[in-house]
Scaffold this motif. Structure first.
Motif, PDB file in Angstrom:
ATOM      1  N   UNK A  60       0.810  -1.226   0.000  1.00 58.22           N
ATOM      2  CA  UNK A  60       0.000   0.000   0.000  1.00 58.22           C
ATOM      3  C   UNK A  60       0.839   1.270   0.000  1.00 58.22           C
ATOM      4  N   UNK A  61       2.165   1.140   0.127  1.00 59.40           N
ATOM      5  CA  UNK A  61       3.108   2.264   0.190  1.00 59.40           C
ATOM      6  C   UNK A  61       2.904   3.125   1.442  1.00 59.40           C
ATOM      7  N   UNK A  62       2.344   2.538   2.493  1.00 64.32           N
ATOM      8  CA  UNK A  62       2.070   3.283   3.715  1.00 64.32           C
ATOM      9  C   UNK A  62       3.272   3.263   4.651  1.00 64.32           C
ATOM     10  N   UNK A  63       3.503   4.386   5.323  1.00 66.00           N
ATOM     11  CA  UNK A  63       4.542   4.503   6.345  1.00 66.00           C
ATOM     12  C   UNK A  63       3.914   5.089   7.600  1.00 66.00           C
ATOM     13  N   UNK A  64       4.097   4.396   8.733  1.00 67.01           N
ATOM     14  CA  UNK A  64       3.563   4.862  10.013  1.00 67.01           C
ATOM     15  C   UNK A  64       4.667   4.761  11.062  1.00 67.01           C
ATOM     16  N   UNK A  65       4.757   5.772  11.914  1.00 73.72           N
ATOM     17  CA  UNK A  65       5.738   5.731  12.989  1.00 73.72           C
ATOM     18  C   UNK A  65       5.178   6.368  14.253  1.00 73.72           C
ATOM     19  N   UNK A  66       5.371   5.664  15.357  1.00 75.39           N
ATOM     20  CA  UNK A  66       4.983   6.201  16.663  1.00 75.39           C
ATOM     21  C   UNK A  66       6.093   7.105  17.173  1.00 75.39           C
ATOM     22  N   UNK A  67       5.701   8.253  17.736  1.00 80.14           N
ATOM     23  CA  UNK A  67       6.659   9.190  18.315  1.00 80.14           C
ATOM     24  C   UNK A  67       6.045   9.803  19.569  1.00 80.14           C
ATOM     25  N   UNK A  68       6.916  10.153  20.505  1.00 79.50           N
ATOM     26  CA  UNK A  68       6.449  10.789  21.735  1.00 79.50           C
ATOM     27  C   UNK A  68       7.314  12.021  22.010  1.00 79.50           C
ATOM     28  N   UNK A  69       6.669  13.139  22.261  1.00 79.56           N
ATOM     29  CA  UNK A  69       7.366  14.387  22.569  1.00 79.56           C
ATOM     30  C   UNK A  69       6.811  14.928  23.879  1.00 79.56           C
ATOM     31  N   UNK A  70       7.644  14.922  24.911  1.00 77.09           N
ATOM     32  CA  UNK A  70       7.238  15.382  26.237  1.00 77.09           C
ATOM     33  C   UNK A  70       5.936  14.737  26.696  1.00 77.09           C
ATOM     34  N   UNK A  71       5.840  13.435  26.493  1.00 79.05           N
ATOM     35  CA  UNK A  71       4.690  12.683  26.977  1.00 79.05           C
ATOM     36  C   UNK A  71       3.500  12.676  26.052  1.00 79.05           C
ATOM     37  N   UNK A  72       3.518  13.483  24.992  1.00 78.34           N
ATOM     38  CA  UNK A  72       2.394  13.500  24.051  1.00 78.34           C
ATOM     39  C   UNK A  72       2.701  12.568  22.894  1.00 78.34           C
ATOM     40  N   UNK A  73       1.754  11.685  22.580  1.00 69.25           N
ATOM     41  CA  UNK A  73       1.963  10.672  21.550  1.00 69.25           C
ATOM     42  C   UNK A  73       1.491  11.176  20.181  1.00 69.25           C
ATOM     43  N   UNK A  74       2.329  10.914  19.189  1.00 63.69           N
ATOM     44  CA  UNK A  74       1.999  11.245  17.807  1.00 63.69           C
ATOM     45  C   UNK A  74       2.110   9.987  16.950  1.00 63.69           C
ATOM     46  N   UNK A  75       1.353   9.975  15.862  1.00 63.69           N
ATOM     47  CA  UNK A  75       1.432   8.902  14.889  1.00 63.69           C
ATOM     48  C   UNK A  75       1.737   9.539  13.536  1.00 63.69           C
ATOM     49  N   UNK A  76       2.982   9.424  13.111  1.00 61.75           N
ATOM     50  CA  UNK A  76       3.379   9.970  11.821  1.00 61.75           C
ATOM     51  C   UNK A  76       2.804   9.085  10.728  1.00 61.75           C
ATOM     52  N   UNK A  77       2.011   9.681   9.851  1.00 58.13           N
ATOM     53  CA  UNK A  77       1.331   8.946   8.790  1.00 58.13           C
ATOM     54  C   UNK A  77       1.751   9.531   7.450  1.00 58.13           C
ATOM     55  N   UNK A  78       2.386   8.730   6.637  1.00 57.58           N
ATOM     56  CA  UNK A  78       2.918   9.236   5.378  1.00 57.58           C
ATOM     57  C   UNK A  78       3.045   8.092   4.383  1.00 57.58           C
ATOM     58  N   UNK A  79       3.656   8.376   3.251  1.00 56.06           N
ATOM     59  CA  UNK A  79       3.961   7.344   2.262  1.00 56.06           C
ATOM     60  C   UNK A  79       5.437   6.991   2.363  1.00 56.06           C
ATOM     61  N   UNK A  80       5.775   5.752   2.051  1.00 55.94           N
ATOM     62  CA  UNK A  80       7.187   5.391   2.031  1.00 55.94           C
ATOM     63  C   UNK A  80       7.868   6.155   0.895  1.00 55.94           C
ATOM     64  N   UNK A 101      14.527   0.959   8.855  1.00 54.56           N
ATOM     65  CA  UNK A 101      13.873   2.273   8.846  1.00 54.56           C
ATOM     66  C   UNK A 101      12.925   2.361   7.647  1.00 54.56           C
ATOM     67  N   UNK A 102      13.007   3.461   6.846  1.00 54.92           N
ATOM     68  CA  UNK A 102      12.097   3.594   5.707  1.00 54.92           C
ATOM     69  C   UNK A 102      12.746   3.178   4.392  1.00 54.92           C
ATOM     70  N   UNK A 103      13.860   2.469   4.465  1.00 54.24           N
ATOM     71  CA  UNK A 103      14.546   2.025   3.249  1.00 54.24           C
ATOM     72  C   UNK A 103      13.887   0.793   2.648  1.00 54.24           C
ATOM     73  N   UNK A 104      13.814   0.759   1.324  1.00 57.85           N
ATOM     74  CA  UNK A 104      13.193  -0.353   0.616  1.00 57.85           C
ATOM     75  C   UNK A 104      13.466  -0.148  -0.884  1.00 57.85           C
ATOM     76  N   UNK A 105      12.845  -0.989  -1.718  1.00 50.49           N
ATOM     77  CA  UNK A 105      12.818  -0.739  -3.152  1.00 50.49           C
ATOM     78  C   UNK A 105      13.909  -1.396  -3.961  1.00 50.49           C
TER      79      UNK A 105
END
Length: 288
Positions: free
Chosen positions: A115-135, A208-212
């Motif tokens: 699907x070419x989807x890229x997702x990454x969990x990240x936390x900044x000062x206790x706040x959670x983020x979900x980076x949603x992008x394409x590979x 990481x995000x390497x592929x192809x």
């Protein structure tokens, strides 16, 4: 010439056997990687810091800049996560660098080749983020060079990518830089990369995000960072479910970089005033 031809035919036969094996069953593999990042000592630390102090701080940061990751993969999906470990007391440096690394916590990275989807969990000062992008779409250039990494014959490929994330050198602004209106974080930071992949494991995956590429990527050289595979386990009995990350506020990579840059600048300002946390220095500042 006969040796080269024999080596090529042997590798082709191994790839053929491996490809049939992967196609014939629901396979899964694990690759272990060591990531190392060196520090630009010329621009490291505050103005006027003596070289001995720089070296002592860099030695303490070395532990935090050397990490082990595990890539769990199948033909179409992968999860790349840091291998949990107990850090030595006092590890990770001190001062601003230690606070930065303790408050910017990277989580699991997921990518789907299908699907070419890229997702990454990240936390900044206790706040959670979900980076949603394409590979990223790499335009790999094959060089024809080869070498052995462990028992695997690997081939070299070169490319470029947009580099995201914060500067690991923790350089403080020089006098007069604080008021400059330059915003380098909004510019695309294009970096050259060199990778080594093995067709003996014919999956288009990597750390990481390497592929192809037509084989698993075993080594990455990107600027001051080197990622090297140390062990591969194929088709273990103890298989894991490749889970798609779902928790956290959804943001793009560009949006997350802007958030991180803003929080890092707030932390710099508080650090200079004797604090160290955005949001007035209280634990959990910046939580929202």
């Amino acid at each position: 010439m006969k040796t080269v031809l024999f080596r090529f035919l042997t590798l082709s036969f191994c790839v053929f056997l491996m490809s049939n094996t992967l196609s014939a069953q629901d396979f899964q593999g694990k690759a272990y990687y060591m990531s190392k990042t060196t520090i630009d000592m010329a621009n490291f630390g505050r103005p006027g810091m003596d070289e001995d102090m720089k070296k002592r701080i860099a030695a303490r940061l070395k532990n935090a800049l050397e990490k082990t990751y595990i890539l769990t993969f199948n033909k179409s999906e992968s999860v790349y996560k840091e291998d949990e470990r107990l850090d030595a007391p006092g590890g990770g440096g001190g001062g601003f660098g230690r606070m930065m690394m303790g408050n910017f916590v990277a989580g699991n990275q997921y990518k789907s080749i299908k699907s070419k989807a890229f997702l990454q969990e990240q936390e900044v000062f206790g706040k959670k983020f979900l980076i949603t992008d394409s590979i990223p779409e790499f335009e790999w250039k094959m060089t024809g060079e080869s070498k052995q990494i462990g028992q695997y014959t690997c081939f070299k490929a070169e490319g470029t990518k947009i580099k995201y994330g914060l500067d690991v050198n923790f350089r403080r602004p020089r006098p007069g830089e604080e008021n400059k209106e330059e915003q380098p974080e909004k510019k695309k930071n294009i970096v050259d990369v060199v990778v080594w992949y093995t067709p003996q494991i014919p999956v288009s995956q990597g750390p990481s995000d390497y592929w192809g590429l037509p084989g698993l990527i075993l080594e990455v050289n990107e600027g001051r960072t080197t990622i090297l595979c140390s062990k591969i386990i194929m088709n273990t009995d103890d298989k894991e479910t490749i889970k798609v990350p779902s928790k956290g506020k959804k943001v793009s990579r560009e949006e997350f970089d802007e958030i991180s840059q803003k929080k890092m600048e707030e932390m710099r300002q508080n650090f200079r005033r004797g604090g160290g946390r955005p949001g007035g220095g209280r634990p959990g500042g910046g939580r929202g």
